[in-house]
Design a protein around this motif. Structure first.
Motif, mmCIF file in Angstrom:
data_model
loop_
_atom_site.group_PDB
_atom_site.id
_atom_site.type_symbol
_atom_site.label_atom_id
_atom_site.label_comp_id
_atom_site.label_asym_id
_atom_site.label_seq_id
_atom_site.Cartn_x
_atom_site.Cartn_y
_atom_site.Cartn_z
ATOM 1 N N ARG A 189 18.252 41.417 16.774
ATOM 2 C CA ARG A 189 17.470 42.763 17.153
ATOM 3 C C ARG A 189 17.179 43.084 18.510
ATOM 4 O O ARG A 189 17.278 44.067 19.039
ATOM 5 C CB ARG A 189 16.166 42.865 16.189
ATOM 6 C CG ARG A 189 16.551 43.065 14.600
ATOM 7 C CD ARG A 189 15.230 43.745 13.976
ATOM 8 N NE ARG A 189 14.221 42.981 13.977
ATOM 9 C CZ ARG A 189 13.766 42.150 13.474
ATOM 10 N NH1 ARG A 189 14.540 41.488 12.519
ATOM 11 N NH2 ARG A 189 12.607 41.437 13.783
ATOM 12 N N LEU B 238 18.618 45.765 20.928
ATOM 13 C CA LEU B 238 17.915 46.789 21.617
ATOM 14 C C LEU B 238 17.909 46.774 23.194
ATOM 15 O O LEU B 238 17.885 47.431 23.758
ATOM 16 C CB LEU B 238 16.254 46.558 21.266
ATOM 17 C CG LEU B 238 15.313 47.606 21.626
ATOM 18 C CD1 LEU B 238 15.507 49.199 21.392
ATOM 19 C CD2 LEU B 238 13.825 47.419 21.145
ATOM 20 N N TRP C 13 20.869 48.590 24.123
ATOM 21 C CA TRP C 13 20.806 49.717 24.034
ATOM 22 C C TRP C 13 19.888 50.225 25.378
ATOM 23 O O TRP C 13 20.072 51.316 26.107
ATOM 24 C CB TRP C 13 20.071 50.326 23.091
ATOM 25 C CG TRP C 13 19.212 51.771 22.820
ATOM 26 C CD1 TRP C 13 20.150 52.787 22.433
ATOM 27 C CD2 TRP C 13 18.274 52.260 23.497
ATOM 28 N NE1 TRP C 13 19.415 53.780 22.497
ATOM 29 C CE2 TRP C 13 18.256 53.658 23.216
ATOM 30 C CE3 TRP C 13 17.172 51.785 23.996
ATOM 31 C CZ2 TRP C 13 17.461 54.415 23.347
ATOM 32 C CZ3 TRP C 13 15.953 52.557 24.157
ATOM 33 C CH2 TRP C 13 16.319 54.021 24.001
ATOM 34 N N ASN D 141 10.447 45.294 16.992
ATOM 35 C CA ASN D 141 10.073 46.014 15.800
ATOM 36 C C ASN D 141 9.702 47.335 15.642
ATOM 37 O O ASN D 141 9.159 47.602 14.543
ATOM 38 C CB ASN D 141 9.254 44.898 14.946
ATOM 39 C CG ASN D 141 9.947 43.409 14.777
ATOM 40 O OD1 ASN D 141 11.036 43.257 14.602
ATOM 41 N ND2 ASN D 141 8.945 42.547 14.869
ATOM 42 N N LEU D 142 9.820 47.913 16.640
ATOM 43 C CA LEU D 142 9.239 49.130 16.512
ATOM 44 C C LEU D 142 10.596 50.394 16.676
ATOM 45 O O LEU D 142 10.381 51.656 16.512
ATOM 46 C CB LEU D 142 8.525 49.698 18.001
ATOM 47 C CG LEU D 142 7.195 48.814 18.048
ATOM 48 C CD1 LEU D 142 6.393 49.310 19.442
ATOM 49 C CD2 LEU D 142 6.227 48.594 16.593
ATOM 50 N N GLY D 143 11.681 49.925 17.210
ATOM 51 C CA GLY D 143 12.737 50.735 17.090
ATOM 52 C C GLY D 143 13.001 51.515 18.326
ATOM 53 O O GLY D 143 12.064 51.514 19.332
ATOM 54 N N LYS D 144 14.094 52.167 18.659
ATOM 55 C CA LYS D 144 14.478 52.706 20.107
ATOM 56 C C LYS D 144 13.764 53.805 20.524
ATOM 57 O O LYS D 144 13.342 53.723 21.525
ATOM 58 C CB LYS D 144 16.095 53.255 19.977
ATOM 59 C CG LYS D 144 16.999 52.135 19.670
ATOM 60 C CD LYS D 144 18.314 52.778 19.466
ATOM 61 C CE LYS D 144 19.367 51.644 19.013
ATOM 62 N NZ LYS D 144 20.708 52.290 18.759
ATOM 63 N N GLU D 145 12.970 54.605 19.593
ATOM 64 C CA GLU D 145 12.283 55.803 19.985
ATOM 65 C C GLU D 145 10.940 55.263 20.616
ATOM 66 O O GLU D 145 10.558 56.113 21.304
ATOM 67 C CB GLU D 145 11.887 56.246 18.531
ATOM 68 C CG GLU D 145 11.076 55.901 17.348
ATOM 69 C CD GLU D 145 11.988 54.982 16.370
ATOM 70 O OE1 GLU D 145 11.410 54.622 15.492
ATOM 71 O OE2 GLU D 145 13.209 54.619 16.767
ATOM 72 N N GLU E 169 11.979 55.703 24.100
ATOM 73 C CA GLU E 169 12.625 57.017 24.751
ATOM 74 C C GLU E 169 11.660 57.678 25.459
ATOM 75 O O GLU E 169 10.294 57.474 25.766
ATOM 76 C CB GLU E 169 12.956 57.560 23.211
ATOM 77 C CG GLU E 169 14.201 56.980 22.747
ATOM 78 C CD GLU E 169 14.541 57.786 21.454
ATOM 79 O OE1 GLU E 169 13.912 58.555 20.892
ATOM 80 O OE2 GLU E 169 15.890 57.559 21.179
ATOM 81 N N HIS F 157 0.461 53.162 14.084
ATOM 82 C CA HIS F 157 1.492 53.322 13.069
ATOM 83 C C HIS F 157 0.542 53.748 11.639
ATOM 84 O O HIS F 157 -0.486 53.514 11.339
ATOM 85 C CB HIS F 157 2.127 51.910 12.742
ATOM 86 C CG HIS F 157 2.609 51.479 14.050
ATOM 87 N ND1 HIS F 157 3.482 52.285 14.835
ATOM 88 C CD2 HIS F 157 2.797 50.353 14.522
ATOM 89 C CE1 HIS F 157 3.708 51.548 15.880
ATOM 90 N NE2 HIS F 157 3.407 50.167 15.685
#
Length: 264
Positions: free
Chosen positions: A42, A46, A49, A82-86, A89, A172
């Motif tokens: 992961r 990321l 990305w 563990n939070l994601g691409k957003e 951004e 969150h």
């Protein structure tokens, strides 16, 4: 100067040669020790990305090798693993200098007068876009020494997701805003009182007392670099960061030996 190798995209995936460099850097960085195979996958995904989506540029003759860019990207990706691409951004540029750089800021005071100041920095996360880093200091941040300028600036970027950096990033679902505010306010005030009394805060960088935003960023560094120390001395803050980053670095990193912390 934009590094061509990080701009090649194969059907939205990281180029194989870039993946190889990321794996190489991941395996050699003490900061990333203890990640299991799935976490490493992961993180590399990321970081790939980040390399594809951000404009990495060198200023004042900074030479950006594939390994250097991979190192920076992996460190940027770690807090967001563990939070994601957003979570990463809303900004597009990573500017790297060959040494500490001069930052110029302009602001208006309460009566409308314009002011300008200069500071020599090793890192800056600007509200208007880029993350700016001293490349040697970013590379030095690979070590587990309690200090990490890349994580520090990414913590500011996460803090800015709901406005100006103020030590209160968007939480969150399931996290309690009142509890977050209580824990962080108590910790910040305690540090300020220690410094006012001339007490050495030990492992905690006194720069954390600059303001609540810096307190959050410095404690985020400690969460990933000195998790056992942070968990022992400031357990409530550790638990809040564990919930926020959705990670438990103390559970994956070996516990070092240390001297007792000074009395608060």
């Amino acid at each position: 100067m934009v590094i061509d190798w990080i701009r090649r995209v194969l059907a939205g995936k990281t180029a194989p040669e870039t993946e190889a460099v990321l794996r190489e850097q991941l395996a050699r960085m003490p900061l990333l020790a203890g990640l299991d195979q799935e976490e490493g996958r992961r993180l590399s995904e990321l970081a790939g990305w980040v390399l594809r989506g951000k404009n990495f540029s060198g200023q004042d003759g900074a030479r950006l090798s594939p390994r250097a860019c991979a190192s920076v990207a992996l460190q940027m990706a770690l807090p967001a693993m563990n939070l994601g691409k957003e979570a990463l951004e809303g900004w597009s540029d990573v500017v790297l200098y060959p040494s500490p750089f001069v930052a110029r800021d302009i602001w208006m005071d309460g009566i409308g007068l314009q002011h300008e100041s200069e500071s020599v920095l090793i890192g800056q996360a600007r509200q208007d876009g880029p993350v700016i880093l001293s490349l040697p200091d970013a590379r030095a941040s690979e070590q587990l020494d309690g200090w990490n300028v890349v994580i520090h600036e990414i913590a500011h970027k996460l803090d800015m997701l709901n406005g100006i950096a103020n030590g209160s990033p968007p939480l969150h679902k399931g996290m309690n805003q009142m509890q977050w505010s209580r824990v962080w306010s108590q910790g910040y005030r305690q540090l300020c009182r220690m410094l006012d009394r001339g007490v050495d805060p030990g492992w905690l960088d006194p720069y954390a007392a600059e303001n609540p935003a810096e307190y959050f960023a410095v404690l985020s560094e400690a969460f990933f670099e000195l998790p056992h120390r942070l968990r022992l001395d400031l357990p409530e803050i550790y638990e809040q960061l564990k919930l926020f980053y959705r990670q438990d670095p103390a559970g994956r990193l070996s516990e070092p030996a240390w001297e007792p912390a000074p009395e608060a």
